[in-house]
Design a protein around this motif. Structure first.
Motif, PDB file in Angstrom:
ATOM      1  N   GLN A  93      69.677  66.624  72.529  1.00  0.00           N
ATOM      2  CA  GLN A  93      70.250  65.286  72.599  1.00  0.00           C
ATOM      3  C   GLN A  93      71.651  65.336  72.022  1.00  0.00           C
ATOM      4  O   GLN A  93      71.971  66.183  71.178  1.00  0.00           O
ATOM      5  N   ALA A  99      69.480  59.355  71.521  1.00  0.00           N
ATOM      6  CA  ALA A  99      68.294  60.150  71.859  1.00  0.00           C
ATOM      7  C   ALA A  99      68.203  60.471  73.343  1.00  0.00           C
ATOM      8  O   ALA A  99      67.171  60.976  73.795  1.00  0.00           O
ATOM      9  N   SER A 100      69.263  60.193  74.121  1.00  0.00           N
ATOM     10  CA  SER A 100      69.228  60.503  75.552  1.00  0.00           C
ATOM     11  C   SER A 100      69.070  62.002  75.733  1.00  0.00           C
ATOM     12  O   SER A 100      69.867  62.787  75.219  1.00  0.00           O
ATOM     13  N   PRO A 101      68.052  62.451  76.469  1.00  0.00           N
ATOM     14  CA  PRO A 101      67.785  63.889  76.553  1.00  0.00           C
ATOM     15  C   PRO A 101      68.786  64.633  77.427  1.00  0.00           C
ATOM     16  O   PRO A 101      69.249  64.127  78.447  1.00  0.00           O
ATOM     17  N   THR A 128      65.905  69.858  70.127  1.00  0.00           N
ATOM     18  CA  THR A 128      64.814  68.995  69.681  1.00  0.00           C
ATOM     19  C   THR A 128      63.470  69.724  69.749  1.00  0.00           C
ATOM     20  O   THR A 128      63.309  70.720  70.450  1.00  0.00           O
ATOM     21  N   THR A 353      71.618  66.681  82.949  1.00  0.00           N
ATOM     22  CA  THR A 353      70.851  65.456  82.762  1.00  0.00           C
ATOM     23  C   THR A 353      69.924  65.299  83.951  1.00  0.00           C
ATOM     24  O   THR A 353      70.205  65.818  85.039  1.00  0.00           O
TER      25      THR A 353
END
Length: 421
Positions: A93, A99-101, A128, A353
């Motif tokens: 992230q 917290a956008s993966p 993460t 993404t």
């Protein structure tokens, strides 16, 4: 007569050269996946809806698709370099608050000043996983906990040994004295700990008691010292008393019912304490016609431990090693896979993404299910085949030249047409 076909061919060949050039430029980029330009022919629709024109109007770039095939794995000296051998992507992230993966295959990681594991890109994405010994839940940024392991007070000592049943059975010197090796048949020592990790050397000595021994019951008296001082303490001219006795039957097997070794009650050092008396367990001790020999000895306390190193296993577990010989799980690296990896959208810096065509991300532990295994101190090389790319470059160049010739011929024909009188 139209220049459209040749122009579209030039654009397509240029796009192909761009893709090849990007592959060649990233031939040494860790975790890079090569791309390939894919083309589609074009036809104009008929106005009367009777069908398309049989003569095409050129070519269009349908897609630039990446090949997510496995790259070679190269070993390194960085303990935080991780290579994925098999399917899956690292989950990251962009920041601690966002917290956008993000996803990627580049496993060149390092620690930031706060102990978080980040990739070396300009964005510094956070790797993460599950922290500590947690097994489940939402992945969070992994942070290496460098705090010490606290000391643990000893509550029990386990000793297993063999006592020699052969003559001479009586020590040469009596009474027992820890400073005189002729007054006992053998000794063992163990270090125990208080609540602050202070050490105490407990030494035990074994003397065969021929006065109380019988043909079916042999008694061995057990004496002890703590840091060289007799235990329990005594005042001369009295002699030191044993802390207990071990009894064996005629088969040399320890008789638990009559073998009594009371727990040791030690005086802790200033500011420290013991959880309670220290139990002495001699289960498994034997008496045979063989030399005195310690077989095994252990205790359940430990000194404080400082994190000295850590390593990442193939299952993604981060195991810390401490100065007191203990190990501790510091975290769990997770992998993510997609039904359609080609639906990932490249962001640069070896990051992707998830686009709508990728499907739902499947999070799991390495080595399980469809996920590959991790190899620490290694990186996955780019999967670009330079030989193939150079050949493709020659082909794309020839296609570009050929399309330029069609434009040249079209121009010549048009000049001829204009020159007619």
């Amino acid at each position: 007569m139209s220049f459209q076909q040749g122009l579209s061919g030039l654009n397509g060949a240029a796009k192909s050269l761009d893709t090849i050039g990007n592959n060649v430029a990233n031939a040494s980029t860790v975790g890079f996946k090569q791309s390939q330009a894919q083309f589609a022919d074009m036809y104009a629709n008929s106005m009367n809806r009777s069908g398309n024109s049989p003569v095409g109007i050129g070519v269009a770039v349908a897609n630039v698709q990446q090949a997510f095939t496995q790259g070679n794995v190269t070993t390194t000296n960085n303990p935080l370099d991780i290579a994925i051998n098999g399917d899956g992507f690292f989950r990251m992230q962009g920041s601690l608050t966002d917290a956008s993966p993000l996803y990627g295959r580049n496993g060149q990681f390092q620690l930031d000043k706060n102990g978080y594991i980040i990739n070396p890109s300009e964005r510094g994405a956070y790797l993460t996983g599950w922290p500590g010994t947690v097994n489940g839940g939402d992945p969070v940024p992994l942070q290496i906990d460098t705090s010490n392991i606290p000391a643990v007070s000893t509550t029990g000592v386990k000793t297993k040994l063999n006592l020699d049943s052969r003559p001479p059975t009586v020590p040469v010197v009596t009474p027992f004295s820890a400073t005189n090796t002729a007054s006992y048949s053998g000794s063992t020592g163990v270090t125990v700990y208080d609540s602050l990790g202070n050490t105490y050397n407990v030494q035990t000595y074994y003397v065969k008691n021929t006065v109380t021994s019988t043909a079916t019951d042999t008694q061995w008296d057990v004496y002890a010292t703590v840091d060289g001082a007799p235990y329990p303490a005594f005042v001369a001219p009295a002699t030191q008393a044993p802390i207990g006795a071990l009894h064996f039957n005629s088969s040399g097997v320890l008789v638990p019912a009559t073998s009594v070794i009371p727990p040791l009650t030690l005086t802790p050092k200033l500011g420290a304490s013991f959880t309670g008396p220290i139990a002495m367990d001699y289960t498994g001790t034997t008496q045979t016609g063989a030399a005195f020999a310690p077989v095994a000895q252990s205790q359940d306390g430990m000194s404080p431990g400082v994190l000295s190193s850590f390593a990442i296993g193939k299952d993604g577990k981060i195991i810390g090693s401490y100065s007191n010989g203990q190990t501790k799980t510091l975290g769990q690296v997770l992998l993510v896979n997609f039904a359609n990896p080609n639906g990932l959208q490249p962001l640069g810096n070896n990051l992707y993404t998830a686009g709508p065509d990728a499907g739902q991300p499947l999070v799991g532990v390495p080595t399980t299910g469809q996920f590959g295994l991790l190899q620490a101190r290694a990186v996955e090389d780019s999967n670009v085949d330079l030989t193939s790319e150079l050949v493709n470059m020659i082909v794309a160049q020839r296609i570009y030249q050929a399309n330029s010739q069609t434009i040249k011929v079209q121009d010549s024909v048009l000049q001829t047409l204009v020159s007619l009188r």
